[in-house]
Design a protein around this motif. Structure first.
Motif, PDB file in Angstrom:
ATOM      1  N   ALA A   1       1.947  -5.855   5.801  1.00  0.00           N
ATOM      2  CA  ALA A   1       1.822  -7.121   5.070  1.00  0.00           C
ATOM      3  C   ALA A   1       1.671  -6.836   3.582  1.00  0.00           C
ATOM      4  O   ALA A   1       0.758  -6.101   3.184  1.00  0.00           O
ATOM      5  CB  ALA A   1       0.625  -7.907   5.585  1.00  0.00           C
ATOM      6  N   PRO A   2       2.532  -7.403   2.737  1.00  0.00           N
ATOM      7  CA  PRO A   2       2.386  -7.197   1.294  1.00  0.00           C
ATOM      8  C   PRO A   2       1.218  -8.006   0.739  1.00  0.00           C
ATOM      9  O   PRO A   2       0.825  -9.033   1.303  1.00  0.00           O
ATOM     10  CB  PRO A   2       3.728  -7.685   0.742  1.00  0.00           C
ATOM     11  CG  PRO A   2       4.192  -8.704   1.735  1.00  0.00           C
ATOM     12  CD  PRO A   2       3.698  -8.242   3.069  1.00  0.00           C
ATOM     13  N   GLN A   3       0.678  -7.529  -0.370  1.00  0.00           N
ATOM     14  CA  GLN A   3      -0.426  -8.205  -1.030  1.00  0.00           C
ATOM     15  C   GLN A   3       0.079  -8.873  -2.303  1.00  0.00           C
ATOM     16  O   GLN A   3       0.917  -8.318  -3.017  1.00  0.00           O
ATOM     17  CB  GLN A   3      -1.540  -7.202  -1.364  1.00  0.00           C
ATOM     18  CG  GLN A   3      -2.084  -6.453  -0.162  1.00  0.00           C
ATOM     19  CD  GLN A   3      -2.772  -7.366   0.830  1.00  0.00           C
ATOM     20  OE1 GLN A   3      -3.419  -8.343   0.441  1.00  0.00           O
ATOM     21  NE2 GLN A   3      -2.639  -7.049   2.118  1.00  0.00           N
TER      22      GLN A   3
ATOM     23  N   VAL B   1      12.172 -11.204  -0.630  1.00  0.00           N
ATOM     24  CA  VAL B   1      11.071 -12.147  -0.422  1.00  0.00           C
ATOM     25  C   VAL B   1      10.601 -11.963   1.017  1.00  0.00           C
ATOM     26  O   VAL B   1      11.332 -12.302   1.962  1.00  0.00           O
ATOM     27  CB  VAL B   1      11.502 -13.597  -0.678  1.00  0.00           C
ATOM     28  CG1 VAL B   1      10.301 -14.536  -0.535  1.00  0.00           C
ATOM     29  CG2 VAL B   1      12.127 -13.745  -2.057  1.00  0.00           C
ATOM     30  N   PRO B   2       9.411 -11.420   1.250  1.00  0.00           N
ATOM     31  CA  PRO B   2       8.979 -11.117   2.632  1.00  0.00           C
ATOM     32  C   PRO B   2       8.630 -12.363   3.418  1.00  0.00           C
ATOM     33  O   PRO B   2       8.078 -13.340   2.890  1.00  0.00           O
ATOM     34  CB  PRO B   2       7.748 -10.218   2.425  1.00  0.00           C
ATOM     35  CG  PRO B   2       7.242 -10.571   1.068  1.00  0.00           C
ATOM     36  CD  PRO B   2       8.438 -10.960   0.250  1.00  0.00           C
TER      37      PRO B   2
ATOM     38  N   ALA C   1       0.845  -1.197   0.000  1.00  0.00           N
ATOM     39  CA  ALA C   1       0.000   0.000   0.000  1.00  0.00           C
ATOM     40  C   ALA C   1       0.875   1.240   0.000  1.00  0.00           C
ATOM     41  O   ALA C   1       1.922   1.287   0.645  1.00  0.00           O
ATOM     42  CB  ALA C   1      -0.924  -0.009   1.216  1.00  0.00           C
ATOM     43  N   GLY C   2       0.438   2.265  -0.735  1.00  0.00           N
ATOM     44  CA  GLY C   2       1.203   3.494  -0.816  1.00  0.00           C
ATOM     45  C   GLY C   2       0.386   4.598  -1.453  1.00  0.00           C
ATOM     46  O   GLY C   2      -0.735   4.391  -1.931  1.00  0.00           O
ATOM     47  N   THR C   3       0.966   5.805  -1.443  1.00  0.00           N
ATOM     48  CA  THR C   3       0.311   6.975  -2.022  1.00  0.00           C
ATOM     49  C   THR C   3       0.913   7.251  -3.393  1.00  0.00           C
ATOM     50  O   THR C   3       2.098   7.587  -3.501  1.00  0.00           O
ATOM     51  CB  THR C   3       0.477   8.201  -1.117  1.00  0.00           C
ATOM     52  OG1 THR C   3      -0.040   7.899   0.185  1.00  0.00           O
ATOM     53  CG2 THR C   3      -0.240   9.403  -1.687  1.00  0.00           C
ATOM     54  N   THR C   4       0.118   7.113  -4.430  1.00  0.00           N
ATOM     55  CA  THR C   4       0.581   7.322  -5.803  1.00  0.00           C
ATOM     56  C   THR C   4       0.404   8.790  -6.174  1.00  0.00           C
ATOM     57  O   THR C   4      -0.700   9.340  -6.063  1.00  0.00           O
ATOM     58  CB  THR C   4      -0.203   6.431  -6.782  1.00  0.00           C
ATOM     59  OG1 THR C   4      -0.019   5.059  -6.419  1.00  0.00           O
ATOM     60  CG2 THR C   4       0.263   6.649  -8.204  1.00  0.00           C
ATOM     61  N   TYR C   5       1.493   9.433  -6.585  1.00  0.00           N
ATOM     62  CA  TYR C   5       1.408  10.828  -6.994  1.00  0.00           C
ATOM     63  C   TYR C   5       1.596  11.008  -8.501  1.00  0.00           C
ATOM     64  O   TYR C   5       1.416  12.108  -9.031  1.00  0.00           O
ATOM     65  CB  TYR C   5       2.435  11.677  -6.237  1.00  0.00           C
ATOM     66  CG  TYR C   5       3.872  11.460  -6.656  1.00  0.00           C
ATOM     67  CD1 TYR C   5       4.485  12.294  -7.592  1.00  0.00           C
ATOM     68  CD2 TYR C   5       4.630  10.435  -6.099  1.00  0.00           C
ATOM     69  CE1 TYR C   5       5.798  12.102  -7.971  1.00  0.00           C
ATOM     70  CE2 TYR C   5       5.945  10.234  -6.469  1.00  0.00           C
ATOM     71  CZ  TYR C   5       6.520  11.072  -7.402  1.00  0.00           C
ATOM     72  OH  TYR C   5       7.828  10.880  -7.784  1.00  0.00           O
TER      73      TYR C   5
ATOM     74  N   ASN D   1       1.799 -10.392 -12.107  1.00  0.00           N
ATOM     75  CA  ASN D   1       2.521  -9.581 -13.087  1.00  0.00           C
ATOM     76  C   ASN D   1       2.881  -8.201 -12.518  1.00  0.00           C
ATOM     77  O   ASN D   1       2.629  -7.166 -13.129  1.00  0.00           O
ATOM     78  CB  ASN D   1       1.702  -9.413 -14.374  1.00  0.00           C
ATOM     79  CG  ASN D   1       1.397 -10.743 -15.039  1.00  0.00           C
ATOM     80  OD1 ASN D   1       2.153 -11.709 -14.904  1.00  0.00           O
ATOM     81  ND2 ASN D   1       0.278 -10.802 -15.751  1.00  0.00           N
ATOM     82  N   MET D   2       3.428  -8.199 -11.336  1.00  0.00           N
ATOM     83  CA  MET D   2       3.769  -6.956 -10.641  1.00  0.00           C
ATOM     84  C   MET D   2       5.224  -7.001 -10.200  1.00  0.00           C
ATOM     85  O   MET D   2       5.686  -7.995  -9.631  1.00  0.00           O
ATOM     86  CB  MET D   2       2.864  -6.763  -9.425  1.00  0.00           C
ATOM     87  CG  MET D   2       3.305  -5.675  -8.452  1.00  0.00           C
ATOM     88  SD  MET D   2       3.158  -4.012  -9.115  1.00  0.00           S
ATOM     89  CE  MET D   2       1.392  -3.803  -9.044  1.00  0.00           C
ATOM     90  N   TYR D   3       5.935  -5.918 -10.460  1.00  0.00           N
ATOM     91  CA  TYR D   3       7.284  -5.711  -9.927  1.00  0.00           C
ATOM     92  C   TYR D   3       7.222  -4.471  -9.049  1.00  0.00           C
ATOM     93  O   TYR D   3       6.911  -3.375  -9.533  1.00  0.00           O
ATOM     94  CB  TYR D   3       8.314  -5.501 -11.037  1.00  0.00           C
ATOM     95  CG  TYR D   3       8.473  -6.679 -11.969  1.00  0.00           C
ATOM     96  CD1 TYR D   3       8.297  -7.977 -11.529  1.00  0.00           C
ATOM     97  CD2 TYR D   3       8.810  -6.489 -13.312  1.00  0.00           C
ATOM     98  CE1 TYR D   3       8.442  -9.064 -12.379  1.00  0.00           C
ATOM     99  CE2 TYR D   3       8.967  -7.569 -14.173  1.00  0.00           C
ATOM    100  CZ  TYR D   3       8.770  -8.849 -13.697  1.00  0.00           C
ATOM    101  OH  TYR D   3       8.908  -9.912 -14.541  1.00  0.00           O
TER     102      TYR D   3
END
Length: 731
Positions: free
Chosen positions: A122-124, A152-153, A63-67, A128-130
């Motif tokens: 916690a990552p989701q 690798v979490p 999760a993060g804030t996309t600018y 197809n995501m980097y």
């Protein structure tokens, strides 16, 4: 480019020194020595500056804030934008496979705030995501590649550890891997809760041993992607068809659609495509897809940084894959992955050069040669190691720090640091048998813990600059501060724990005393009403405690009359009679004019004194619409929690008596102690003197004036009477 630039600077700097040396005949010997000293200082190793790097997660998202968001960028354009943007903290690059084309449509999102830096986040899972996170690593070995580590979490590899160190941050742990010289660091595990950093020369692809990622909550696994192509494997590196229980055709089809292509080439054969992957330096090539003989200007060789071990689901990823809607039924090509063979010592000793590590020892072993002069007593001493070095560790509790003093029976080389704060709280020791580490009690530099007046930390004595071994010593140090008037004992007892020695220290709270001084700073024996006196409450200077006074009372010796001079908040009730206290080192002082009670010559001062850790904050007082400070309450410290406040009503009352007499009083009568008053529990000083008062002096002056006036009047009358008498005439 940065390395070349630094090399050029170093070269030009060296030429400048050479030219100065050539002109040495024109300068003095002192100038030459200064130039040589500067040159030697420039040659000393310095701590590397922080460099920008990235870690990458495959098929994970935070999760993060996309600018900023943009489509149809390449992976490296997306990462390059984040590198150039100062506000960018992470970049999320995703691509969607169009089943009708089939082709990839990309989406780049730049984030100025990301939860990836939060260990508890916690990552989701995301297909197809980097996800690339910006880092600052203090290492000269940060590579010029899109990312330096694969993360690798919540995973670890059991065993296969080469070095265990403690670092305050994940970045410091990754920097230690890049800076490692004793072996090739291929993977890292960082435990956020215990700040443990494990370095290993093995990774998920190591052969000849059972390697498997297992769940470990709070610990992340990292793979070093700054390795050279010849360092990708511990032993021989080769490329072969992926053997994972899935048909080669299905694997190749999935790779062609769902692997992001790092580089495309046109080659003449499969061996040429293999060679291109082996020598690729812009990224660590893990696999390639050969599409057959070239047709026209089309590319037929695709290079990837991925392999099936990089994917979170491993081989299951290919099993769950469905064919695209448009499928011609023709083979898509041949897919080959990087594989690490067994040790050449067990198979073929004539392996090509460069395919083996220069250092192939596991685990790393430091100097473990025992001193032949060791005795049984030394071997069994918890403060001695197997090399014959014995440590005498003492703790000195100060007001703002804990001083850990170490003495050894032979010169020590290494470092001493606070566990988990090896970068911000450490001392490098070079051939010394006496050294000291100061542990700060405030802030996070040394991470000193405090609970109810007890401050503790863990100190490591480490021989090697990076690696911790069994020869190193770990000490648990503790300082207990008593905020009440109760005295406590001081002692240090090393206790044998699995790998830790406990050292406890409790500085004794010193008893205060009252002194009354004159203007020459001498303890007075006689005073007069109105004399300026310095009232002092003192404790020794060499103590971590501070004191504050409140509830001070001046009492008549017969205890019938009392006057509160300092209230319960530490403020003076009447500053014109007794001003507030000010600090003088560890002491409190107040300058006042001597006074006494009407019906009693003896004045007893009694104060309630309590302790602070360090200087105490003054109380803010008001008098006649003016504000001023008086040292009458405890210091509010950021390192103290509310639980540190002394909840007990224990206190120390100290008193001192002073007798002030008027002029004409018989002082013999007041030298005798009143048997009805018991001051045996308090230190009492009696200071007396029969002193003339202002009233008696004024009365004496008036009496003298009247006597003089009477004398003058008498003389005047006498001469006037004599002058008025008639004179006799003699015939």
């Amino acid at each position: 480019m940065q390395i070349a630039t630094k090399a050029n600077k170093s070269k030009s700097r060296g030429e400048g020194l050479t030219s100065r040396s050539a002109a040495g005949t024109m300068i003095s010997r002192g100038t030459m020595l200064a130039i040589v000293a500067v040159a030697m200082l420039m040659m000393l190793p310095q701590e590397a500056a922080a460099r920008m790097a990235f870690e990458k997660l495959t098929d994970y998202d935070f999760a993060g804030t996309t600018y900023y968001s943009v489509k149809n960028l390449s992976l490296y354009e997306c990462q390059g934008w984040c590198r150039e943007e100062a506000d960018c903290q992470a970049a999320a690059f995703s691509f969607v496979v169009n089943p009708l084309s089939p082709s990839q449509e990309t989406h780049c999102q730049l984030q100025n705030d990301s939860s990836a830096a939060n260990p508890s986040a916690a990552p989701q899972r995301s297909a197809n995501m980097y996800y690339m996170v910006k880092l600052q690593l203090r290492s000269e070995n940060v590579c010029h590649r899109p990312w330096s580590f694969e993360r690798v979490p919540n995973k670890i590899i059991r065993g296969l550890d080469n070095a265990l160190i403690y670092t305050s941050t994940k970045e410091a742990c990754l920097s230690a891997c890049l800076n490692e010289k004793r072996f090739i660091c291929r993977s890292v595990e960082y435990d956020y809760n215990n700040m443990k950093c494990v370095l290993s020369d093995s990774d998920r692809r190591s052969s000849g041993q059972f390697v498997q990622l297992v769940d470990a909550q709070g610990t992340d696994y990292f793979e070093n992607l700054c390795l050279k192509p010849t360092q990708a494997c511990k032993n021989t590196r080769s490329f072969a068809n992926a053997r994972m229980g899935v048909s080669e055709e299905k694997v190749a089809q999935y790779v062609g659609l769902h692997y992001y292509t790092d580089k495309e080439l046109q080659v003449t054969s499969e061996s040429a495509c293999r060679l291109a992957c082996e020598i690729e330096s812009e990224f660590l090539c893990r696999s390639f897809l050969y599409l057959g003989q070239p047709q026209g200007a089309q590319y037929n060789c695709r290079l990837y940084h991925l392999d099936h071990k990089t994917l979170p689901d491993g081989p299951s990823t290919y099993l769950n894959h469905e064919r695209p809607l448009i499928d011609h039924g023709e083979p898509i090509g041949q897919y080959f992955e990087n594989q690490c063979e067994k040790s050449a010592a067990n198979s073929n000793s004539n392996s090509p050069p460069g395919t083996l590590d220069k250092i192939d020892t596991l685990p790393v072993s430091l100097d473990t040669i025992e001193d032949p002069n060791l005795t049984n007593m030394t071997r069994n001493d918890v403060n001695c190691d197997k090399t014959g070095t014995c440590y005498d560790v003492s703790v000195h509790c100060k007001d703002t720090r804990i001083a850990v003093q170490v003495r050894t029976n032979k010169p020590f080389n290494g470092r001493i640091y606070a566990l988990g704060r090896s970068e911000t709280c450490n001392i490098d020791v070079i051939n010394s048998d006496a050294f000291r580490l100061d542990l700060t009690m405030a802030g996070q530099d040394c991470n000193t813990q405090s609970v109810t007046g007890v401050y503790s930390n863990t100190v490591v004595l480490q021989h090697h600059s990076v690696v911790m071994t069994k020869a190193d010593k770990i000490y648990k140090v503790k300082c207990t501060y008593d905020m009440s008037s109760k005295n406590i004992t001081f002692g240090m007892m090393p206790i044998r724990d699995p790998e830790m020695i406990h050292i406890n220290s409790s500085p004794e709270a010193p008893p205060p005393r009252i002194r009354i001084l004159d203007t020459r700073q001498r303890e007075v024996e006689t005073v007069r009403i109105g004399d300026r006196l310095n009232f002092r409450i003192e404790i020794p200077e060499d103590t971590p405690y501070g004191i504050f006074a409140r509830s001070c009372v001046a009492m008549a010796k017969d205890a019938r009359t009392s006057f509160k001079i300092i209230d319960d908040d530490g403020c003076p009730t009447d500053p014109t009679i007794f001003p507030g206290f000010t600090a003088d080192g560890n002491a409190l002082q107040s300058t006042y004019e001597a006074f006494r009670f009407t019906e009693s010559y003896g004045v007893i001062f009694q104060c309630n004194v309590k302790y602070c850790l360090g200087p105490c904050d003054p109380a803010v007082c008001e008098w006649n619409m003016e504000s001023f400070e008086s040292l009458g309450r405890r210091r509010r410290r950021s390192i103290e929690s509310p639980s540190n406040e002394t909840k007990s009503e224990d206190h120390m009352n100290i008193s001192q008596e002073i007798l002030v007499l008027d002029f004409g009083d018989e002082k013999r009568e007041f030298f005798k102690a009143d048997p009805s008053t018991d001051f045996s529990k308090d230190k009492t000083v009696t200071i007396i003197e029969p002193c003339p008062t202002k009233t008696s002096v004024l009365a004496l002056a008036v009496t003298c004036a009247l006597m003089i006036l009477l004398y003058i009047s008498t003389l005047f009358c006498y001469y006037m009477k004599k002058w008025m008498q008639p004179h006799k005439i003699v015939a």
